[in-house]
Write a protein that holds these residues in place. Sequence first.
Motif, PDB file in Angstrom:
ATOM      1  N   ARG A   1       0.854  -1.216   0.000  1.00  0.00           N
ATOM      2  CA  ARG A   1       0.000   0.000   0.000  1.00  0.00           C
ATOM      3  C   ARG A   1       0.881   1.254   0.000  1.00  0.00           C
ATOM      4  O   ARG A   1       0.540   2.261  -0.593  1.00  0.00           O
TER       5      ARG A   1
ATOM      6  N   LEU B   1       0.726   9.479   5.037  1.00  0.00           N
ATOM      7  CA  LEU B   1      -0.011   8.299   4.585  1.00  0.00           C
ATOM      8  C   LEU B   1      -0.290   7.460   5.827  1.00  0.00           C
ATOM      9  O   LEU B   1       0.637   7.139   6.582  1.00  0.00           O
TER      10      LEU B   1
ATOM     11  N   GLN C   1      -8.444  12.168   3.843  1.00  0.00           N
ATOM     12  CA  GLN C   1      -8.987  11.710   2.550  1.00  0.00           C
ATOM     13  C   GLN C   1      -8.730  10.213   2.401  1.00  0.00           C
ATOM     14  O   GLN C   1      -7.576   9.774   2.500  1.00  0.00           O
ATOM     15  N   GLU C   2      -9.790   9.467   2.166  1.00  0.00           N
ATOM     16  CA  GLU C   2      -9.604   8.020   1.962  1.00  0.00           C
ATOM     17  C   GLU C   2      -9.108   7.780   0.540  1.00  0.00           C
ATOM     18  O   GLU C   2      -9.722   8.236  -0.412  1.00  0.00           O
ATOM     19  N   LEU C   3      -7.998   7.050   0.433  1.00  0.00           N
ATOM     20  CA  LEU C   3      -7.439   6.765  -0.893  1.00  0.00           C
ATOM     21  C   LEU C   3      -7.821   5.384  -1.380  1.00  0.00           C
ATOM     22  O   LEU C   3      -7.888   5.141  -2.585  1.00  0.00           O
ATOM     23  N   ASP C   4      -8.031   4.473  -0.435  1.00  0.00           N
ATOM     24  CA  ASP C   4      -8.306   3.099  -0.856  1.00  0.00           C
ATOM     25  C   ASP C   4      -9.003   2.347   0.270  1.00  0.00           C
ATOM     26  O   ASP C   4      -8.862   2.715   1.454  1.00  0.00           O
TER      27      ASP C   4
ATOM     28  N   TYR D   1      -5.301   6.250   3.992  1.00  0.00           N
ATOM     29  CA  TYR D   1      -5.699   7.665   4.053  1.00  0.00           C
ATOM     30  C   TYR D   1      -4.533   8.579   3.682  1.00  0.00           C
ATOM     31  O   TYR D   1      -3.383   8.306   4.043  1.00  0.00           O
ATOM     32  N   LEU D   2      -4.900   9.663   3.054  1.00  0.00           N
ATOM     33  CA  LEU D   2      -3.957  10.766   2.873  1.00  0.00           C
ATOM     34  C   LEU D   2      -4.356  11.841   3.881  1.00  0.00           C
ATOM     35  O   LEU D   2      -5.518  12.276   3.905  1.00  0.00           O
TER      36      LEU D   2
ATOM     37  N   THR E   1       2.104  16.356   4.864  1.00  0.00           N
ATOM     38  CA  THR E   1       1.185  15.304   4.421  1.00  0.00           C
ATOM     39  C   THR E   1       1.605  13.968   5.024  1.00  0.00           C
ATOM     40  O   THR E   1       2.786  13.765   5.339  1.00  0.00           O
TER      41      THR E   1
ATOM     42  N   HIS F   1       0.522   3.920  -2.948  1.00  0.00           N
ATOM     43  CA  HIS F   1      -0.144   5.197  -2.669  1.00  0.00           C
ATOM     44  C   HIS F   1       0.772   6.354  -2.305  1.00  0.00           C
ATOM     45  O   HIS F   1       0.315   7.498  -2.262  1.00  0.00           O
TER      46      HIS F   1
ATOM     47  N   ALA G   1       0.749   9.615  -4.337  1.00  0.00           N
ATOM     48  CA  ALA G   1      -0.392  10.538  -4.202  1.00  0.00           C
ATOM     49  C   ALA G   1      -0.071  11.701  -3.273  1.00  0.00           C
ATOM     50  O   ALA G   1      -0.716  12.753  -3.345  1.00  0.00           O
TER      51      ALA G   1
ATOM     52  N   ARG H   1      -8.070   0.500   5.362  1.00  0.00           N
ATOM     53  CA  ARG H   1      -8.218   1.780   4.667  1.00  0.00           C
ATOM     54  C   ARG H   1      -6.866   2.483   4.581  1.00  0.00           C
ATOM     55  O   ARG H   1      -6.053   2.410   5.504  1.00  0.00           O
TER      56      ARG H   1
END
Length: 231
Positions: free
Chosen positions: A25, A156, A190-193, A217-218, A154, A29, A32, A215
Amino acid sequence: MQAEYWQKKWSNNNIGFHQENVNKRLQQHWPALKVSAGASVFVPLCGKSLDMLWLHQQGYQVMGVELSDKAVQAFFNDNHLPVTQSSRNGFDIYTGVDQARGIELWVGDFFELTPDDLCAYSAFYDRASLIAMNESLRVRYTTHLGSIMAAGTTGLLLAIAYDQRQMQGPPFSVPDKTVRSLLGNDFTVQELDYFSGPERLGNLASRGLETLEERVYLLRRTASTLTTIVS
Ligand SMILES: C[S@@+](CC[C@H](N)C(=O)[O-])C[C@H]1O[C@@H](n2cnc3c(N)ncnc32)[C@H](O)[C@@H]1O
């Protein structure tokens, strides 16, 4: 969880949470987050995670914090990375040299880190850190994370959710609603996956769980809000 709990886990080599491969993951991700090459990435509660090696290989500076010196020494030894040791602000600091230049692992308590320690960091990565904390500690964890990460940072975050009645943590179930209520004050979330199903259980299948949600998240640290009272 208390420090003794984790120290015992490391001294007994009871570290089922450690992954022998880089987290997929993370690999999928991380782009992003759009973190500039050369930027510094903070890895709270880092263990001896190979994910730090992957981040370093992507061209980032990596700083981890971890209670167990055994974990930190194992990270450098297992990966044949040269290292020097020093102390600062009550932490034992292992600084990679030569090919490991840019990796710095701090042995000590995450809760002792200050905003000054992290001011140069533009990103963070949380795998099995928030979910390692029991219900009371996770509030302290997210509040502290918010207080040490600068606005614009930011991150993850990988979280799992399951029926907490079926298994005692760690890892604990941290459902989407809880993630948002814990982090929503200081971060945009923000949910990415999202994945769910028994095939996600891995080594948790043997602990009585029937299924699992994952889940990705970003997170982005929002600017601190200052309330101005106009009389
Ligand atoms: C579940 S493990 C996850 C390790 C790593 N993130 C990974 O993906 O392999 C949690 C780690 O946090 C460390 N830890 C727990 N509480 C801590 C604290 N207050 N400060 C620093 N490290 C802590 C433990 O020693 C353990 O290695």
